[in-house]
Design a protein around this motif. Sequence first.
Motif, PDB file in Angstrom:
ATOM      1  N   VAL A 164       0.277  44.409  13.541  1.00  0.00           N
ATOM      2  CA  VAL A 164      -0.943  45.177  13.815  1.00  0.00           C
ATOM      3  C   VAL A 164      -0.668  46.086  15.009  1.00  0.00           C
ATOM      4  CG1 VAL A 164      -3.379  45.080  14.457  1.00  0.00           C
ATOM      5  CG2 VAL A 164      -2.399  43.259  13.035  1.00  0.00           C
ATOM      6  N   THR A 165      -0.949  47.372  14.869  1.00  0.00           N
ATOM      7  CA  THR A 165      -0.773  48.302  15.988  1.00  0.00           C
ATOM      8  C   THR A 165      -2.134  48.809  16.415  1.00  0.00           C
ATOM      9  OG1 THR A 165       1.309  49.012  15.008  1.00  0.00           O
ATOM     10  CG2 THR A 165       0.395  50.424  16.734  1.00  0.00           C
ATOM     11  N   TRP A 166      -2.444  48.608  17.695  1.00  0.00           N
ATOM     12  CA  TRP A 166      -3.717  49.100  18.231  1.00  0.00           C
ATOM     13  C   TRP A 166      -3.445  50.390  18.995  1.00  0.00           C
ATOM     14  CZ3 TRP A 166      -7.945  46.474  16.684  1.00  0.00           C
ATOM     15  CH2 TRP A 166      -7.784  45.132  16.314  1.00  0.00           C
ATOM     16  N   ALA A 167      -4.234  51.419  18.733  1.00  0.00           N
ATOM     17  CA  ALA A 167      -4.081  52.681  19.464  1.00  0.00           C
ATOM     18  C   ALA A 167      -5.410  53.009  20.118  1.00  0.00           C
ATOM     19  CB  ALA A 167      -3.701  53.791  18.492  1.00  0.00           C
ATOM     20  N   PRO A 168      -5.384  53.515  21.353  1.00  0.00           N
ATOM     21  CA  PRO A 168      -6.650  53.887  21.980  1.00  0.00           C
ATOM     22  C   PRO A 168      -7.227  55.149  21.324  1.00  0.00           C
ATOM     23  CG  PRO A 168      -4.797  54.456  23.403  1.00  0.00           C
ATOM     24  CD  PRO A 168      -4.215  53.773  22.204  1.00  0.00           C
ATOM     25  N   ALA A 169      -8.536  55.201  21.147  1.00  0.00           N
ATOM     26  CA  ALA A 169      -9.170  56.412  20.610  1.00  0.00           C
ATOM     27  C   ALA A 169      -9.063  57.498  21.677  1.00  0.00           C
ATOM     28  CB  ALA A 169     -10.622  56.125  20.263  1.00  0.00           C
ATOM     29  N   PRO A 170      -8.686  58.736  21.304  1.00  0.00           N
ATOM     30  CA  PRO A 170      -8.459  59.767  22.322  1.00  0.00           C
ATOM     31  C   PRO A 170      -9.734  60.303  22.971  1.00  0.00           C
ATOM     32  CG  PRO A 170      -7.982  60.626  20.134  1.00  0.00           C
ATOM     33  CD  PRO A 170      -8.293  59.179  19.974  1.00  0.00           C
ATOM     34  N   GLY A 171     -10.879  59.985  22.470  1.00  0.00           N
ATOM     35  CA  GLY A 171     -12.116  60.462  23.103  1.00  0.00           C
ATOM     36  C   GLY A 171     -13.242  60.451  22.090  1.00  0.00           C
ATOM     37  N   PRO A 172     -14.483  60.609  22.570  1.00  0.00           N
ATOM     38  CA  PRO A 172     -15.608  60.548  21.648  1.00  0.00           C
ATOM     39  C   PRO A 172     -15.476  61.611  20.555  1.00  0.00           C
ATOM     40  CG  PRO A 172     -16.360  60.677  23.937  1.00  0.00           C
ATOM     41  CD  PRO A 172     -14.880  60.897  23.941  1.00  0.00           C
ATOM     42  N   GLY A 173     -15.616  61.189  19.306  1.00  0.00           N
ATOM     43  CA  GLY A 173     -15.584  62.130  18.189  1.00  0.00           C
ATOM     44  C   GLY A 173     -14.202  62.696  17.916  1.00  0.00           C
ATOM     45  N   ARG A 174     -13.134  62.146  18.547  1.00  0.00           N
ATOM     46  CA  ARG A 174     -11.780  62.655  18.305  1.00  0.00           C
ATOM     47  C   ARG A 174     -10.898  61.528  17.796  1.00  0.00           C
ATOM     48  NH1 ARG A 174     -10.139  64.245  23.534  1.00  0.00           N
ATOM     49  NH2 ARG A 174      -8.155  64.838  22.633  1.00  0.00           N
ATOM     50  N   SER A 175      -9.829  61.902  17.131  1.00  0.00           N
ATOM     51  CA  SER A 175      -8.964  60.893  16.545  1.00  0.00           C
ATOM     52  C   SER A 175      -7.555  61.448  16.434  1.00  0.00           C
ATOM     53  CB  SER A 175      -9.518  60.553  15.153  1.00  0.00           C
ATOM     54  OG  SER A 175      -8.540  59.956  14.370  1.00  0.00           O
ATOM     55  N   ALA A 176      -6.577  60.584  16.558  1.00  0.00           N
ATOM     56  CA  ALA A 176      -5.188  61.020  16.428  1.00  0.00           C
ATOM     57  C   ALA A 176      -4.538  60.325  15.236  1.00  0.00           C
ATOM     58  CB  ALA A 176      -4.430  60.716  17.717  1.00  0.00           C
ATOM     59  N   LEU A 177      -5.358  59.947  14.261  1.00  0.00           N
ATOM     60  CA  LEU A 177      -4.818  59.185  13.134  1.00  0.00           C
ATOM     61  C   LEU A 177      -3.867  60.008  12.271  1.00  0.00           C
ATOM     62  CD1 LEU A 177      -7.858  57.006  12.024  1.00  0.00           C
ATOM     63  CD2 LEU A 177      -5.753  56.264  13.133  1.00  0.00           C
ATOM     64  N   ALA A 178      -4.053  61.339  12.266  1.00  0.00           N
ATOM     65  CA  ALA A 178      -3.142  62.181  11.471  1.00  0.00           C
ATOM     66  C   ALA A 178      -1.715  62.003  11.991  1.00  0.00           C
ATOM     67  CB  ALA A 178      -3.560  63.639  11.547  1.00  0.00           C
ATOM     68  N   ASP A 179      -1.572  61.933  13.328  1.00  0.00           N
ATOM     69  CA  ASP A 179      -0.236  61.747  13.918  1.00  0.00           C
ATOM     70  C   ASP A 179       0.336  60.388  13.515  1.00  0.00           C
ATOM     71  OD1 ASP A 179      -0.739  64.127  15.118  1.00  0.00           O
ATOM     72  OD2 ASP A 179      -1.276  63.258  17.069  1.00  0.00           O
TER      73      ASP A 179
END
Length: 266
Positions: free
Chosen positions: A164-179
């Motif tokens: 399981v890999t946990w990543a911090p959310a980059p900010g409200p309403g933003r996401s880096a899931l594409a990366d």
Amino acid sequence: MSTRARHYDAQVLRRDRLADHLVRLELGGAGLAGWETSGIPDEWIGLVVPGQFQSRYYTVRSWDGSSLVVDVVVHDVGLVTEWATREDGVVGEVVTVTEPKGSFAMPDDAAWLLLVGDLTALPAMARISERVAGAVPTRVWAEVPDDPDVLAPYLPAAGSLGEVTWAPAPGPGRSALADVVEAIDWPAGDGYFWMAGESAQMRAIRKHLMRQRRLPSSAYDVMGYWRGGAHRQPRAVDPGPIWRAGKAAGRTDEQIWADYDEAHHD
Ligand SMILES: Cc1cc2nc3c(=O)[nH]c(=O)nc-3n(C[C@H](O)[C@H](O)[C@H](O)COP(=O)(O)OP(=O)(O)OC[C@H]3O[C@@H](n4cnc5c(N)ncnc54)[C@H](O)[C@@H]3O)c2cc1C
């Protein structure tokens, strides 16, 4: 005949804060009689909270035959967010839920399963993991605004789940899931990829899977769970007055839904 999904009145039996941004609601009561699971592990319901007409979708985290558990992510603003976090509590209130629908369709011969999503997808990723744990090697990427140590027990026991890999959310309403998706080291053989998150990002990721990875559509399921940026468009017909007039006239919820449909389709 109406094609509208069946609605059930459910009472809030319990509310628990699981993490800073996650609230668990247990729903039950006589009004849920007849509600049945679809058996699809990412199944969801439409939820309408008291005094509202618009529904929002929530994953069925669990169903034991009488109580239905949903886990609600707390955003900065939001119709369900504000109701679910009310300081004076929501236990005892009655909400409306629909019958469930699901989308997860892992082929029987899948050799592995990859699950990627943000906090709104975590309930589905947990439920899917519970169902397939042990059946195929499963790997999870979760982008969350809360402390991973607090959320770790939310997923099935690590032993039955792969990494399981946990990543911090980059900010409200933003996401880096594409990366995250572009950097995946894909397992060998044929498997199944399930993902959910912000809708515009999910469209871009579907294109990536089709064009770069050349996956057949049966090998993945990528769902837009929420819309970032712009606020919601107002409805063509404001449901508020219809709701209030219907309630004042003593009409049942079913009758008010029918009034709303009629106005909505003019
Ligand atoms: C099939 C399906 C299953 C889902 N399952 C779950 C679930 O189990 N738990 C859950 O919490 N959500 C789930 N969602 C997502 C949820 O329906 C949306 O996040 C919904 O918009 C939340 O409603 P709200 O009333 O709190 O906010 P809204 O009134 O809809 O939105 C208010 C504002 O918040 C923003 N916003 C909405 N969602 C997010 C977000 N995730 N991050 C940052 N900003 C956001 C909107 O852009 C808007 O500006 C699911 C969605 C789908 C389609």
